[in-house]
Design an enzyme around this catalytic site. Structure first.
Site, PDB file in Angstrom:
ATOM      1  N   ASP A  56      -8.264 -19.146 -20.499  1.00 45.52           N
ATOM      2  CA  ASP A  56      -7.774 -20.297 -21.270  1.00 45.52           C
ATOM      3  C   ASP A  56      -6.386 -20.034 -21.838  1.00 45.52           C
ATOM      4  O   ASP A  56      -5.556 -20.934 -21.906  1.00 45.52           O
ATOM      5  CB  ASP A  56      -8.746 -20.618 -22.418  1.00 45.52           C
ATOM      6  CG  ASP A  56      -9.816 -21.596 -21.964  1.00 45.52           C
ATOM      7  OD1 ASP A  56      -9.446 -22.610 -21.339  1.00 45.52           O
ATOM      8  OD2 ASP A  56     -11.008 -21.331 -22.205  1.00 45.52           O
ATOM      9  N   ARG A  75     -21.944 -15.316 -22.001  1.00 44.85           N
ATOM     10  CA  ARG A  75     -21.713 -16.759 -22.167  1.00 44.85           C
ATOM     11  C   ARG A  75     -23.059 -17.423 -22.377  1.00 44.85           C
ATOM     12  O   ARG A  75     -23.840 -17.551 -21.437  1.00 44.85           O
ATOM     13  CB  ARG A  75     -21.064 -17.334 -20.917  1.00 44.85           C
ATOM     14  CG  ARG A  75     -19.748 -16.711 -20.522  1.00 44.85           C
ATOM     15  CD  ARG A  75     -19.360 -17.301 -19.164  1.00 44.85           C
ATOM     16  NE  ARG A  75     -18.057 -16.873 -18.728  1.00 44.85           N
ATOM     17  CZ  ARG A  75     -17.842 -15.804 -17.975  1.00 44.85           C
ATOM     18  NH1 ARG A  75     -18.857 -15.024 -17.610  1.00 44.85           N
ATOM     19  NH2 ARG A  75     -16.617 -15.496 -17.586  1.00 44.85           N
ATOM     20  N   SER A  78     -10.985 -10.927 -28.928  1.00 47.49           N
ATOM     21  CA  SER A  78     -11.132 -10.728 -27.491  1.00 47.49           C
ATOM     22  C   SER A  78     -10.239 -11.754 -26.810  1.00 47.49           C
ATOM     23  O   SER A  78     -10.380 -12.955 -27.044  1.00 47.49           O
ATOM     24  CB  SER A  78     -12.595 -10.915 -27.083  1.00 47.49           C
ATOM     25  OG  SER A  78     -12.717 -10.731 -25.698  1.00 47.49           O
ATOM     26  N   ARG A  94      16.681   2.451  15.652  1.00 43.37           N
ATOM     27  CA  ARG A  94      15.369   2.240  15.038  1.00 43.37           C
ATOM     28  C   ARG A  94      15.520   1.691  13.628  1.00 43.37           C
ATOM     29  O   ARG A  94      16.324   2.182  12.850  1.00 43.37           O
ATOM     30  CB  ARG A  94      14.608   3.571  14.948  1.00 43.37           C
ATOM     31  CG  ARG A  94      14.761   4.443  16.153  1.00 43.37           C
ATOM     32  CD  ARG A  94      14.164   5.830  15.927  1.00 43.37           C
ATOM     33  NE  ARG A  94      12.731   5.791  15.694  1.00 43.37           N
ATOM     34  CZ  ARG A  94      12.010   6.864  15.380  1.00 43.37           C
ATOM     35  NH1 ARG A  94      12.599   8.040  15.224  1.00 43.37           N
ATOM     36  NH2 ARG A  94      10.719   6.758  15.190  1.00 43.37           N
ATOM     37  N   CYS A 151     -11.606 -10.417 -22.239  1.00 44.16           N
ATOM     38  CA  CYS A 151     -12.796 -10.784 -21.478  1.00 44.16           C
ATOM     39  C   CYS A 151     -12.492 -11.826 -20.414  1.00 44.16           C
ATOM     40  O   CYS A 151     -13.377 -12.298 -19.736  1.00 44.16           O
ATOM     41  CB  CYS A 151     -13.900 -11.263 -22.412  1.00 44.16           C
ATOM     42  SG  CYS A 151     -13.447 -12.743 -23.327  1.00 44.16           S
ATOM     43  N   LYS A 204      11.645   6.010   7.310  1.00 47.25           N
ATOM     44  CA  LYS A 204      11.783   6.738   8.564  1.00 47.25           C
ATOM     45  C   LYS A 204      12.948   7.713   8.487  1.00 47.25           C
ATOM     46  O   LYS A 204      12.804   8.894   8.819  1.00 47.25           O
ATOM     47  CB  LYS A 204      11.984   5.735   9.705  1.00 47.25           C
ATOM     48  CG  LYS A 204      11.659   6.284  11.061  1.00 47.25           C
ATOM     49  CD  LYS A 204      11.866   5.228  12.142  1.00 47.25           C
ATOM     50  CE  LYS A 204      10.773   4.185  12.117  1.00 47.25           C
ATOM     51  NZ  LYS A 204      11.058   3.051  13.005  1.00 47.25           N
ATOM     52  N   GLY A 214       5.328  -1.522  12.862  1.00 46.29           N
ATOM     53  CA  GLY A 214       5.512  -2.482  13.939  1.00 46.29           C
ATOM     54  C   GLY A 214       6.203  -3.768  13.536  1.00 46.29           C
ATOM     55  O   GLY A 214       6.307  -4.695  14.318  1.00 46.29           O
ATOM     56  N   HIS A 225      -1.695  -1.107  17.124  1.00 46.39           N
ATOM     57  CA  HIS A 225      -1.236  -2.005  16.063  1.00 46.39           C
ATOM     58  C   HIS A 225      -2.424  -2.612  15.315  1.00 46.39           C
ATOM     59  O   HIS A 225      -2.481  -2.621  14.091  1.00 46.39           O
ATOM     60  CB  HIS A 225      -0.372  -3.106  16.682  1.00 46.39           C
ATOM     61  CG  HIS A 225       0.124  -4.098  15.680  1.00 46.39           C
ATOM     62  ND1 HIS A 225      -0.497  -5.301  15.475  1.00 46.39           N
ATOM     63  CD2 HIS A 225       1.155  -4.037  14.809  1.00 46.39           C
ATOM     64  CE1 HIS A 225       0.143  -5.956  14.522  1.00 46.39           C
ATOM     65  NE2 HIS A 225       1.153  -5.206  14.096  1.00 46.39           N
ATOM     66  N   TYR A 230     -10.749  -2.133 -25.233  1.00 45.80           N
ATOM     67  CA  TYR A 230     -11.543  -2.226 -24.012  1.00 45.80           C
ATOM     68  C   TYR A 230     -11.106  -3.399 -23.156  1.00 45.80           C
ATOM     69  O   TYR A 230     -10.431  -4.322 -23.629  1.00 45.80           O
ATOM     70  CB  TYR A 230     -13.039  -2.355 -24.342  1.00 45.80           C
ATOM     71  CG  TYR A 230     -13.407  -3.665 -24.991  1.00 45.80           C
ATOM     72  CD1 TYR A 230     -13.723  -4.783 -24.209  1.00 45.80           C
ATOM     73  CD2 TYR A 230     -13.428  -3.798 -26.374  1.00 45.80           C
ATOM     74  CE1 TYR A 230     -14.038  -5.992 -24.798  1.00 45.80           C
ATOM     75  CE2 TYR A 230     -13.751  -5.006 -26.970  1.00 45.80           C
ATOM     76  CZ  TYR A 230     -14.050  -6.107 -26.168  1.00 45.80           C
ATOM     77  OH  TYR A 230     -14.351  -7.306 -26.747  1.00 45.80           O
ATOM     78  N   MET A 289       9.420  -4.216  12.445  1.00 52.44           N
ATOM     79  CA  MET A 289      10.816  -4.354  12.793  1.00 52.44           C
ATOM     80  C   MET A 289      10.990  -3.845  14.221  1.00 52.44           C
ATOM     81  O   MET A 289      10.097  -3.260  14.782  1.00 52.44           O
ATOM     82  CB  MET A 289      11.661  -3.526  11.835  1.00 52.44           C
ATOM     83  CG  MET A 289      11.269  -3.738  10.389  1.00 52.44           C
ATOM     84  SD  MET A 289      11.856  -5.292   9.754  1.00 52.44           S
ATOM     85  CE  MET A 289      13.559  -4.900   9.630  1.00 52.44           C
ATOM     86  N   ARG A 310       5.124  10.020   8.365  1.00 55.49           N
ATOM     87  CA  ARG A 310       5.007   9.249   7.126  1.00 55.49           C
ATOM     88  C   ARG A 310       3.595   9.462   6.601  1.00 55.49           C
ATOM     89  O   ARG A 310       2.715   9.899   7.347  1.00 55.49           O
ATOM     90  CB  ARG A 310       5.285   7.776   7.364  1.00 55.49           C
ATOM     91  CG  ARG A 310       4.286   7.170   8.324  1.00 55.49           C
ATOM     92  CD  ARG A 310       4.563   5.693   8.575  1.00 55.49           C
ATOM     93  NE  ARG A 310       3.734   5.254   9.681  1.00 55.49           N
ATOM     94  CZ  ARG A 310       4.097   4.365  10.584  1.00 55.49           C
ATOM     95  NH1 ARG A 310       5.293   3.835  10.553  1.00 55.49           N
ATOM     96  NH2 ARG A 310       3.277   3.991  11.531  1.00 55.49           N
TER      97      ARG A 310
HETATM   98  P1  ADP Z   1       8.223   1.705  14.797  1.00 59.34           P
HETATM   99  O1  ADP Z   1       8.882   1.615  13.473  1.00 59.34           O
HETATM  100  O2  ADP Z   1       7.759   0.405  15.309  1.00 59.34           O
HETATM  101  O3  ADP Z   1       7.195   2.783  14.819  1.00 59.34           O
HETATM  102  P2  ADP Z   1      10.036   3.517  16.074  1.00 59.34           P
HETATM  103  O4  ADP Z   1      11.434   3.445  15.643  1.00 59.34           O
HETATM  104  O5  ADP Z   1       9.239   4.604  15.499  1.00 59.34           O
HETATM  105  O6  ADP Z   1       9.351   2.112  15.852  1.00 59.34           O
HETATM  106  O7  ADP Z   1      10.120   3.646  17.631  1.00 59.34           O
HETATM  107  C1  ADP Z   1       9.222   3.123  18.559  1.00 59.34           C
HETATM  108  C2  ADP Z   1       8.796   4.215  19.523  1.00 59.34           C
HETATM  109  O8  ADP Z   1       9.898   4.830  20.154  1.00 59.34           O
HETATM  110  C3  ADP Z   1       8.037   5.323  18.848  1.00 59.34           C
HETATM  111  O9  ADP Z   1       6.980   5.716  19.672  1.00 59.34           O
HETATM  112  C4  ADP Z   1       9.053   6.419  18.740  1.00 59.34           C
HETATM  113  O10 ADP Z   1       8.432   7.668  18.717  1.00 59.34           O
HETATM  114  C5  ADP Z   1       9.883   6.217  19.982  1.00 59.34           C
HETATM  115  N1  ADP Z   1      11.234   6.703  19.796  1.00 59.34           N
HETATM  116  C6  ADP Z   1      12.104   6.285  18.867  1.00 59.34           C
HETATM  117  N2  ADP Z   1      13.257   6.973  18.940  1.00 59.34           N
HETATM  118  C7  ADP Z   1      13.116   7.847  19.953  1.00 59.34           C
HETATM  119  C8  ADP Z   1      13.956   8.838  20.509  1.00 59.34           C
HETATM  120  N3  ADP Z   1      15.170   9.076  20.015  1.00 59.34           N
HETATM  121  N4  ADP Z   1      13.491   9.561  21.546  1.00 59.34           N
HETATM  122  C9  ADP Z   1      12.257   9.307  22.034  1.00 59.34           C
HETATM  123  N5  ADP Z   1      11.420   8.391  21.548  1.00 59.34           N
HETATM  124  C10 ADP Z   1      11.835   7.655  20.512  1.00 59.34           C
HETATM  125 MG    MG Z   2       7.313   4.656  14.767  1.00 49.70          MG
HETATM  126 MG    MG Z   3     -12.207 -19.852 -22.911  1.00 49.54          MG
END
Ligand code: ADP
Ligand code: MG
Ligand code: MG
Length: 919
Positions: free
Chosen positions: A814, A607, A809, A111, A877, A41, A120, A483, A897, A122, A361
């Site tokens: 085994d 076999r 082979s 974050r 094999c 991130k 989702g 999610h 192979y 952390m 990402r």
């Molecule tokens: P996750 O890793 O679970 O996606 P995020 O850190 O991306 O968590 O944040 C969760 C939500 O909060 C996301 O929708 C993100 O866009 C929003 N968010 C995070 N930081 C900010 C910010 N500084 N301003 C507005 N929205 C934020």
């Molecule tokens: Mg996010």
């Molecule tokens: Mg064998």
């Protein structure tokens, strides 16, 4: 000397390592390729800032701090505090607001962000810095009390959950903050969060704080500094929470990587109807189609879109809602795709018509989408064919080969009014299973061998284990980026999301469907079509995939099969790149036909004993075993000869001159006899001998340790007439096929050789019979004699063995058993915890080659074998031949192979190409 040392120490202690990297407002400390240090991130926020995209400024606390935190009993490096303070001062200047200011406060989000994306997994906290004083400042600053209290109540609940640990305590309990919110809405007679006014939201703030005090016995911290450190600690702490650990296990992410923490200035999507928040993919992550794909909600913040609180609108509608922000977003989509040359998953917020980018990402996608996007991007000249190959995980191909619902049965289900409802087609494929309503039950039932469909209102990261155990996942709320949808796509699970007609009652463990009368209870059968989004009552059987229908069944024309076409294109690129040949393990002509359809270039393991279980063969085989004299045995073998010959002939004809490796009899003989009395009596009767004789023979063949017993070449050495019959059948078949003008080149493989003398003895038999058959039939054909390398002594004396063997082979099943001293059939009890809990082996050594042990023996065998016989042909094999990581290892060893089951041949072809590319 001592003084110089002291100076050096002082210098290093003066210059503390750098822990913080800023982004936005002109700062570009980080880059996309700094994921190890900044987390995904943080690295991508920095990269977007570099690209000039509108990223709210902030800073990243590096993953090194997390590593330090866990290495030093959850404490920070001493220099961290000062560095955070300085970064915060910089951020205040950049934004023009002060943290904790009661007239115009700076608010931040805290974050998490690991190196590998853990969607989702952390915890994130928004609107940090609010308290009873600063909220007044926020009202003054925005002129919007409703917005200010909405932000405040969100902050208190997030902080209460993530930092102070106020969460549901049992599997049936709902989120306590959510319960209070629902209650407030009921009191006020409204249905949506957005309909609550400033007063109601203000009351919620107090109620939330009271709830925290009551349930957790702590006061909500009003001091922003304290809030910040609490949040930072919670993010680092969440790295070791059970769901994050589960996720890392499932995805093989090392615990040592750690997470970064991002502190970012807030922008607000909840400022009113001209603000909003959304998530999008630059292409459709389910199908791979080149369309902008996403969802948004106006007057909403953070996770609202993915949490399924209200049903979001499709991204195309944003054009109507807010043309300026939409145009801006389309531009960002183009810039990001050009820059990353990838499908990107983005998060954005619109604050009063201005667009802000909060995350990007590389987008998780289905196997279908991954392949389509890769092939399309080659055509669009965004990437090379090699890059396309690098991007497809070989395992993803197996999703393409997976069955779909049988059309006729599905139509019948529709006619029978079993089509219950339709949701979003979030994870393609077909799944049938029994309903469970929570993740723990899903795991319990699946462990008992019951296929289950996990039904949830919405899923959350706690459900990961259950989602993994389920055949399919069904949710009532949430969109394509929810999610459930995200995780299902990544796991390759069948998923139907956002199926709104479902009315789910967790406590009663039942659900209804709007407009229908039946009540579906836990344990009832349900079928999901993740490609169409349909859900059906009851079981529906499945039918082969498009690729299988084109290649194997030949019931579909390639032209009518778009998925097949993508597959074929990718395979063509792969075949051009790979150096390893790919063969299949196949015992019968029809299996060989399948193997060829999937692109096998030969048979790596036939076999012969599998043939004996065919019709009419097991009886003569039993006669062989029950024979008391060599004459009797020869007589019984004579009955088997024509049967085996017919099998081999069929195989040679199908394989049309491609190499076919045939292994002589390998398993211990008792495997062919029944162990129960009734079975033994039956045999005695059909052979016209006494039941006592059968019982006595079974007793005599009994072994304490069959895996290490009278099997493999030992059988053929003690009873050469068995080998004689088998190779005669092979060579007579070869002669017959040869006479029809079909090329043939059998490779006779002697199993379980540990001493060169064993091979020499068997090779004599083979050569004698070959010469005899050529003479009798008046044809010449080529053949090879080789051995399996499957016990350590064989590997260690490979130089001696290679003086006789024309090929090796590796029988890695085994070889793994004998190298590790582990019987695969008895390993269940400890091997799973060995891998998942104790991490003794990184993966199950029977699935993926144990490089350090078994792999080392393979390396020795290759080197020593080549020393005496530089032309010795090398292959594998064991089942590892279809495991991508093991295929990579075989490439490294320079094998000729790999051989695997027919359905894994495409996977091995791709894995071999990727190995050649160093992917
Ligand atoms: P996750 O890793 O679970 O996606 P995020 O850190 O991306 O968590 O944040 C969760 C939500 O909060 C996301 O929708 C993100 O866009 C929003 N968010 C995070 N930081 C900010 C910010 N500084 N301003 C507005 N929205 C934020
Ligand atoms: Mg996010
Ligand atoms: Mg064998």
């Amino acid at each position: 000397m001592a003084r110089a040392k002291a100076r050096a120490v002082r210098r290093t202690s003066r210059r503390a390592p750098r822990y913080i990297y800023a982004f936005g407002a002109g700062r570009k400390d980080g880059r996309a390729d700094m994921k190890a240090l900044l987390g995904g991130k943080g690295a991508n926020l920095a990269e977007m800032a570099r690209l000039g995209l509108p990223v709210p400024p902030g800073f990243t606390i590096s993953t090194e701090v997390c590593t330090h935190y866990y290495a030093h009993r959850r404490s920070y490096p001493p220099a961290l505090r000062a560095q955070v303070k300085a970064a915060l001062r910089w951020l205040e200047k950049a934004i023009g607001r002060r943290f904790g200011d009661t007239t115009d406060p700076l608010l931040v989000s805290v974050r998490s962000g690991a190196r590998a994306s853990m969607p989702g997994m952390m915890d994130t906290i928004l609107n940090l810095g609010l308290n009873d004083q600063t909220v007044a400042g926020l009202i003054r600053q925005s002129g919007n009390a409703r917005f200010a209290y909405d932000s405040y109540r969100r902050f208190v609940s997030m902080y209460g959950d993530v930092v102070l640990g106020l969460k549901p305590e049992t599997r049936d309990e709902e989120d306590p903050f959510e319960v209070a919110l629902q209650e407030k809405k009921r009191q006020r007679g409204v249905t949506l969060d957005t309909e609550l006014d400033a007063d109601a939201l203000g009351e919620l703030v107090d109620e939330f704080k009271a709830l925290i005090k009551m349930r957790k016995g702590v006061d909500f911290p009003e001091d922003p500094e304290e809030q910040l450190w609490g949040a930072v600690g919670a993010v680092f702490g969440s790295w070791m929470n059970p769901r994050a650990i589960t996720y890392r296990k499932l995805n093989r992410i090392p615990d040592g990587w750690g997470t970064a923490v991002n502190v970012q200035s807030m922008v607000f999507g909840n400022m009113g109807t001209d603000s909003g928040t959304g998530v999008a993919f630059t292409r459709d992550p389910a199908t791979g189609a080149n369309v902008f794909y996403g969802e948004f909600l106006m007057n909403a913040q953070g996770e609202d879109v993915v949490a399924g609180i209200r049903t979001p609108l499709p991204i195309a509608d944003l054009e109507r809602e807010n043309p300026k922000a939409f145009a801006e977003l389309c531009k960002v989509r183009r810039i990001l795709e050009r820059h990353y040359r990838e499908v990107m998953d983005i998060e954005f917020t619109i604050q009063e018509r201005t667009l802000y980018m909060l995350q990007c990402r590389v987008g998780k996608r289905t196997a279908f989408a991954a392949i389509k996007v890769a092939v399309d991007m080659v055509k669009e000249r965004l990437i090379s064919t090699d890059e396309a190959l690098r991007r497809i995980e070989p395992e993803q191909l197996s999703q393409l080969l997976r069955p779909v619902f049988n059309t006729a049965e599905k139509e019948r289900a529709v006619k029978e009014r079993r089509l219950l409802a339709r949701g979003l087609n979030a994870g393609p494929g077909a799944a049938t299973g029994r309903i469970v309503f929570n993740a723990e039950d899903a795991v319990d039932w699946a462990t008992r061998g019951e296929p289950v469909v996990l039904v949830r209102i919405e899923t959350s990261p706690e459900d990961i284990g259950g989602m993994h155990a389920a055949e399919g996942i069904l949710t009532a709320r949430g969109g394509m980026t929810s999610h459930a949808a995200l995780v299902a796509r990544q796991m390759g699970k069948v998923c139907v999301a956002g199926c709104e007609p479902l009315q789910i009652d967790y406590r009663a463990r039942e659900m209804r469907v709007a407009g229908r009368s039946e009540v579906l209870r836990e344990g009832d059968w349900l079928s999901l079509d993740g490609s169409s989004g349909e859900i059906f009552l009851g079981e529906i059987h499945t039918t082969p995939s498009e690729v299988v229908r084109v290649l194997v069944d030949e019931s579909l024309a390639p032209k009518q099969a778009p998925i097949y076409q993508l597959y074929a294109q990718l395979m063509q690129w792969a075949d051009k790149r790979r150096r390893l040949r790919v063969r299949a393990n196949a015992d019968q002509p029809d299996q060989c036909t399948n193997a060829l359809a999937f692109g096998a270039e030969g048979v790596g393991l036939c076999r012969t004993e599998h043939m004996f279980f065919g019709e009419g063969k097991i009886e003569p085989m039993r006669e062989v075993i029950l024979a008391e004299t060599t004459e009797e045995r020869r007589a019984a073998l004579a009955k088997l000869l024509p049967l085996q010959r017919a099998d081999f002939e069929g195989i040679f004809r199908v394989m049309g001159g491609r190499p076919v490796t045939i292994r002589t009899l390998d398993p211990p003989l008792h495997e062919f006899l029944p162990h129960d009395e009734a079975g033994q009596r039956e045999i005695a009767q059909s052979l016209g001998i006494s039941p006592e004789r059968v019982r006595a023979r079974v007793g005599a063949l009994h072994e304490l340790n069959p895996m290490l017993g009278f099997r493999g070449c030992r059988l053929g050495i003690i009873h050469p007439e068995i080998t004689e019959m088998q190779v005669r059948a092979i060579f007579e078949a070869a002669a017959a096929v040869r006479k029809d003008g079909i090329a043939v080149e059998p490779e006779i493989m002697i199993p379980l050789v540990g001493h060169v003398k064993e091979l020499t003895l068997q090779a004599e038999v083979v050569r004698r019979v070959a010469a005899a058959v050529m003479q009798e039939r008046g044809v010449r054909f080529r053949y090879l004699i080789g051995t399996m390398i499957e016990i350590p002594r064989g590997a260690l004396t490979a130089d001696e063995i290679a003086s006789v063997a024309e090929f090796f082979s590796f029988g890695t099943n085994d070889l793994t058993q004998t190298t590790l001293g582990v019987s695969r059939d008895d390993a269940g009890r400890f091997l799973v915890p060995y891998v998942t809990d104790f991490e003794i082996y990184p993966r199950d050594p029977f699935e993926s080659i144990d490089r350090a042990g078994v792999g080392q023996l393979m390396r020795i065998a290759c080197e020593r074998g080549r020393k005496t016989n530089p032309k010795v042909k090398l292959g594998i094999c064991g089942e590892h031949g279809g495991d991508p990581a093991s295929v990579g290892f075989c490439h490294e060893l320079g094998l000729d192979y790999v051989s695997c089951s027919p359905f894994r041949v495409p996977i091995a072809r791709l894995a071999a190409a990727r190995a050649a590319l160093g992917a």
